[in-house]
Design a protein around this motif. Structure first.
Motif, PDB file in Angstrom:
ATOM      1  N   GLY A 178      61.876  48.718  37.934  1.00 42.08           N
ATOM      2  CA  GLY A 178      61.397  48.132  36.709  1.00 42.08           C
ATOM      3  C   GLY A 178      60.066  48.931  35.850  1.00 42.08           C
ATOM      4  N   GLU A 179      59.796  47.981  34.673  1.00 40.86           N
ATOM      5  CA  GLU A 179      58.778  48.332  34.291  1.00 40.86           C
ATOM      6  C   GLU A 179      57.894  47.305  33.847  1.00 40.86           C
ATOM      7  OE1 GLU A 179      60.127  50.202  30.105  1.00 40.86           O
ATOM      8  OE2 GLU A 179      61.271  50.667  31.753  1.00 40.86           O
ATOM      9  N   ASN A 180      56.992  47.533  33.465  1.00 40.80           N
ATOM     10  CA  ASN A 180      55.968  46.381  32.343  1.00 40.80           C
ATOM     11  C   ASN A 180      56.153  47.287  31.353  1.00 40.80           C
ATOM     12  OD1 ASN A 180      54.802  45.632  35.358  1.00 40.80           O
ATOM     13  ND2 ASN A 180      53.338  47.729  35.333  1.00 40.80           N
TER      14      ASN A 180
ATOM     15  N   SER B 284      53.161  41.455  29.816  1.00 39.24           N
ATOM     16  CA  SER B 284      52.338  41.592  29.521  1.00 39.24           C
ATOM     17  C   SER B 284      51.588  42.233  27.893  1.00 39.24           C
ATOM     18  CB  SER B 284      51.930  42.094  30.381  1.00 39.24           C
ATOM     19  OG  SER B 284      51.980  43.735  31.730  1.00 39.24           O
ATOM     20  N   GLY B 285      50.773  40.555  27.592  1.00 39.34           N
ATOM     21  CA  GLY B 285      50.456  40.473  27.023  1.00 39.34           C
ATOM     22  C   GLY B 285      48.681  41.114  27.366  1.00 39.34           C
ATOM     23  N   ALA B 286      48.230  39.784  27.332  1.00 40.08           N
ATOM     24  CA  ALA B 286      46.536  39.839  27.957  1.00 40.08           C
ATOM     25  C   ALA B 286      46.635  40.131  29.541  1.00 40.08           C
ATOM     26  CB  ALA B 286      45.716  38.850  27.491  1.00 40.08           C
ATOM     27  N   THR B 287      47.763  39.540  29.816  1.00 38.64           N
ATOM     28  CA  THR B 287      47.530  39.760  31.470  1.00 38.64           C
ATOM     29  C   THR B 287      47.931  41.624  31.832  1.00 38.64           C
ATOM     30  OG1 THR B 287      49.412  37.707  31.470  1.00 38.64           O
ATOM     31  CG2 THR B 287      48.833  39.141  33.876  1.00 38.64           C
ATOM     32  N   GLN B 288      46.866  41.429  32.893  1.00 37.23           N
ATOM     33  CA  GLN B 288      46.659  43.112  33.285  1.00 37.23           C
ATOM     34  C   GLN B 288      48.336  43.331  34.410  1.00 37.23           C
ATOM     35  OE1 GLN B 288      43.728  41.746  36.002  1.00 37.23           O
ATOM     36  NE2 GLN B 288      42.095  43.694  34.337  1.00 37.23           N
ATOM     37  N   HIS B 289      48.370  44.399  33.029  1.00 36.40           N
ATOM     38  CA  HIS B 289      49.651  44.659  34.048  1.00 36.40           C
ATOM     39  C   HIS B 289      49.566  45.827  35.362  1.00 36.40           C
ATOM     40  CE1 HIS B 289      48.559  48.187  31.413  1.00 36.40           C
ATOM     41  NE2 HIS B 289      49.069  48.526  32.637  1.00 36.40           N
ATOM     42  N   ASP B 290      48.946  46.022  35.100  1.00 37.94           N
ATOM     43  CA  ASP B 290      48.545  46.662  36.528  1.00 37.94           C
ATOM     44  C   ASP B 290      48.712  46.263  38.017  1.00 37.94           C
ATOM     45  OD1 ASP B 290      46.195  46.373  35.339  1.00 37.94           O
ATOM     46  OD2 ASP B 290      45.118  48.079  36.011  1.00 37.94           O
ATOM     47  N   VAL B 291      48.167  45.174  37.875  1.00 31.39           N
ATOM     48  CA  VAL B 291      47.431  43.535  38.747  1.00 31.39           C
ATOM     49  C   VAL B 291      48.904  43.375  39.012  1.00 31.39           C
ATOM     50  CG1 VAL B 291      45.647  41.772  39.128  1.00 31.39           C
ATOM     51  CG2 VAL B 291      44.948  44.264  38.752  1.00 31.39           C
ATOM     52  N   ASN B 292      49.432  42.790  37.670  1.00 31.89           N
ATOM     53  CA  ASN B 292      50.008  41.129  37.875  1.00 31.89           C
ATOM     54  C   ASN B 292      51.694  42.063  37.668  1.00 31.89           C
ATOM     55  OD1 ASN B 292      48.344  39.504  37.784  1.00 31.89           O
ATOM     56  ND2 ASN B 292      48.165  39.668  36.251  1.00 31.89           N
TER      57      ASN B 292
ATOM     58  N   ALA C  11      55.929  34.618  40.657  1.00 30.93           N
ATOM     59  CA  ALA C  11      56.748  34.409  42.087  1.00 30.93           C
ATOM     60  C   ALA C  11      58.006  34.728  41.980  1.00 30.93           C
ATOM     61  CB  ALA C  11      56.565  33.371  42.489  1.00 30.93           C
ATOM     62  N   TYR C  12      58.382  34.616  40.638  1.00 28.96           N
ATOM     63  CA  TYR C  12      59.652  35.583  40.301  1.00 28.96           C
ATOM     64  C   TYR C  12      60.207  36.757  40.544  1.00 28.96           C
ATOM     65  CZ  TYR C  12      61.476  30.620  39.173  1.00 28.96           C
ATOM     66  OH  TYR C  12      61.637  29.539  39.145  1.00 28.96           O
ATOM     67  N   LEU C  13      58.629  37.238  40.074  1.00 30.21           N
ATOM     68  CA  LEU C  13      58.600  38.450  39.553  1.00 30.21           C
ATOM     69  C   LEU C  13      58.264  39.012  41.290  1.00 30.21           C
ATOM     70  CD1 LEU C  13      58.696  41.809  38.442  1.00 30.21           C
ATOM     71  CD2 LEU C  13      56.201  40.810  38.187  1.00 30.21           C
ATOM     72  N   HIS C  14      57.637  38.756  42.342  1.00 26.48           N
ATOM     73  CA  HIS C  14      57.625  38.767  43.646  1.00 26.48           C
ATOM     74  C   HIS C  14      58.169  39.416  44.212  1.00 26.48           C
ATOM     75  CE1 HIS C  14      53.405  39.671  42.384  1.00 26.48           C
ATOM     76  NE2 HIS C  14      53.463  38.091  41.636  1.00 26.48           N
ATOM     77  N   LEU C  15      59.281  38.321  44.032  1.00 29.66           N
ATOM     78  CA  LEU C  15      60.329  38.132  44.433  1.00 29.66           C
ATOM     79  C   LEU C  15      61.826  38.954  44.351  1.00 29.66           C
ATOM     80  CD1 LEU C  15      60.669  34.099  44.499  1.00 29.66           C
ATOM     81  CD2 LEU C  15      60.485  35.689  46.549  1.00 29.66           C
TER      82      LEU C  15
END
Length: 75
Positions: free
Chosen positions: A33-35, A17-25, A1-5
Motif C-alpha cells: 500500500g501507500e501513504n 496522513s495530515g499532520a501525522t508522521q507518515h513514515d512512522v505511523n 490498529a486496523y492499519l497494523h493488522l
C-alpha cells in the motif's frame, strides 16, 4: 490498529496522513500500500485536540482524486 493488522496480514492499505508522521505511523516498507500525505508540514500541531498552526492546510492539500487514484492501484 486496523492499519497494523492489515500490514501484518498483507492486505493492501492506504493511510491518509495530515499532520501525522507518515513514515512512522503509515504503511511501512513491509506493507502493501501507500501513504497519502501533503508536503505541507505543521510545526505545532496536536491532532487529538484539533490544534494546527497552519489551519489544517496539510489535510486540505490532499484531494479526493489523490485518494481515489491510490485506491484504484490496489483494486
Amino acid at each position: 490498529a486496523y492499519l497494523h493488522l492489515a500490514i501484518w496480514r498483507h492486505v493492501p492499505s492506504i493511510m491518509i496522513s495530515g499532520a501525522t508522521q507518515h513514515d512512522v505511523n503509515g504503511v511501512w516498507r513491509y506493507g502493501i500500500g501507500e501513504n497519502i500525505y501533503s508536503q505541507e508540514k505543521c510545526i505545532r500541531c496536536d491532532v487529538w485536540k484539533g490544534i494546527c498552526d497552519k489551519n489544517h492546510k496539510c489535510m486540505d492539500a490532499i484531494s479526493v482524486n489523490d485518494v481515489y487514484d491510490s485506491i484504484k492501484k490496489y483494486m
